[in-house]
Write a protein that holds these residues in place. Sequence first.
Motif, mmCIF file in Angstrom:
data_model
loop_
_atom_site.group_PDB
_atom_site.id
_atom_site.type_symbol
_atom_site.label_atom_id
_atom_site.label_comp_id
_atom_site.label_asym_id
_atom_site.label_seq_id
_atom_site.Cartn_x
_atom_site.Cartn_y
_atom_site.Cartn_z
ATOM 1 N N LYS A 1 -21.377 39.422 23.931
ATOM 2 C CA LYS A 1 -21.727 40.599 22.344
ATOM 3 C C LYS A 1 -20.028 41.659 22.748
ATOM 4 C CE LYS A 1 -25.756 41.760 22.927
ATOM 5 N NZ LYS A 1 -27.077 42.408 22.605
ATOM 6 N N LYS B 1 -33.650 35.782 22.957
ATOM 7 C CA LYS B 1 -34.736 36.749 22.658
ATOM 8 C C LYS B 1 -34.292 38.090 22.612
ATOM 9 C CE LYS B 1 -39.127 35.897 22.522
ATOM 10 N NZ LYS B 1 -40.369 34.620 22.909
ATOM 11 N N GLU B 2 -33.553 38.394 24.110
ATOM 12 C CA GLU B 2 -33.592 39.629 23.995
ATOM 13 C C GLU B 2 -32.507 39.888 24.115
ATOM 14 O OE1 GLU B 2 -33.462 38.945 28.934
ATOM 15 O OE2 GLU B 2 -35.611 39.160 28.696
ATOM 16 N N GLN B 3 -31.148 39.063 24.318
ATOM 17 C CA GLN B 3 -29.961 39.171 23.512
ATOM 18 C C GLN B 3 -29.965 39.423 21.998
ATOM 19 O OE1 GLN B 3 -27.315 39.548 25.169
ATOM 20 N NE2 GLN B 3 -28.790 39.956 27.517
ATOM 21 N N ASP C 1 -32.868 30.161 28.794
ATOM 22 C CA ASP C 1 -31.922 30.605 27.338
ATOM 23 C C ASP C 1 -32.898 30.953 26.193
ATOM 24 O OD1 ASP C 1 -30.011 30.647 28.823
ATOM 25 O OD2 ASP C 1 -29.175 28.530 29.103
ATOM 26 N N THR D 1 -29.805 41.883 19.296
ATOM 27 C CA THR D 1 -30.548 42.437 19.031
ATOM 28 C C THR D 1 -30.521 43.157 17.740
ATOM 29 O OG1 THR D 1 -28.525 43.140 19.641
ATOM 30 C CG2 THR D 1 -30.897 44.072 20.943
ATOM 31 N N THR E 1 -35.413 32.528 26.536
ATOM 32 C CA THR E 1 -35.647 34.220 26.336
ATOM 33 C C THR E 1 -34.069 35.247 25.891
ATOM 34 O OG1 THR E 1 -37.898 33.348 28.112
ATOM 35 C CG2 THR E 1 -36.945 35.783 27.846
ATOM 36 N N LYS E 2 -33.049 34.444 26.779
ATOM 37 C CA LYS E 2 -32.238 35.271 27.100
ATOM 38 C C LYS E 2 -31.828 35.509 25.628
ATOM 39 C CE LYS E 2 -30.184 33.885 31.682
ATOM 40 N NZ LYS E 2 -28.563 33.515 32.009
#
Length: 343
Positions: A32, A52-54, A47, A56, A49-50
């Motif tokens: 990012k 979902k976290e990234q 990935d 933003t 979950t990743k």
Amino acid sequence: MQHLKRTIFLALLATIGIFTTGAAQADLSFFKRGGVMKISGKAVAADVTKLKEQLTPDIKTIVLYAPSNGSWTDIREMTDLIEKAEVTTVAHGTCSTLICSALFLSGKQRLFSGALRPEANSVRVAIGEGHFPQENESKGTKWNEVMDWYRGHSNLGYSNTKYLHKDFIRAPGVLPVEAKVFFPVSAKTSKGNTIHCWGNKQNLHEDCEAVSDLDALKAGIVTSADLFLNAEELKEVSDIAPPAPTSFAKLEDAPPSPASDACRDRYKDFLRYDSPRAFVITSNGGCYFNSAQTATPYRTPIERCKKERSTAECRFYAVDDKVVFTPFDQSLPEAVSGKTASN
């Protein structure tokens, strides 16, 4: 005919990697900067979950650098996340795998990258039938579900996503897949902006025919003919300058020994591709080539050759429409230092 069977069979085997996930493979990377996120690498289940976290609220654009792998179940979870975020998705280079095309079509706005030649960008929409061979049938994942999803995220109808060539060779355990490959409207290729391909070729557009009445904009693959321009985020390594032509042979003359019979066959294929293009041979019988559909068609085959054939010497045989070969028993002409070729 034997050569055609061989190339299709090998391509079918290679396609397994589109749909499966391996524990030893690198997972996706999410880089990012500002409001732009770059996605590349090979997907694993974690990935979801990743992402979902990234993903933003500050992320407004997702640039896809040819992500690959992943099960359809995981891919669908990722597409839902991207749809809810209402971001712009950008296809940068060859978006040829199921995960790449699906993530791309999940964007509210969808654009091709403007950092490469238009011919080096494409989105491949896979067309198939039956269950995925690597997924448990109890999950119910069928090709018709994928086709319905494609139709719901584009202007493609049944006639555009219909399986056409049921008689091409099938590898054991691998379902036949065809594709429609969409280039930017501004792309200038010998077959046009949209082609229909069969035999599971992902990146080299062999066994393809033009689709004259369809382009990426009309099909709803992209939402604008404009290209996404962001020089800082899409910075690419420059291509190299190829060697100067020699008088070694005519363009139609296949490479001599030590080139193998297989490489001489591949050279015939090479001559069918659009320029810029380059064909590299090795001192122990190997060969590599790339064409206009590659971001760096001169740099890529020679660097790949040097990496994979470390015990052999790699030399260009032909570039574009000229033979540039110097025999292996002769010294190469001195290269012009620091010279590069523009994209």
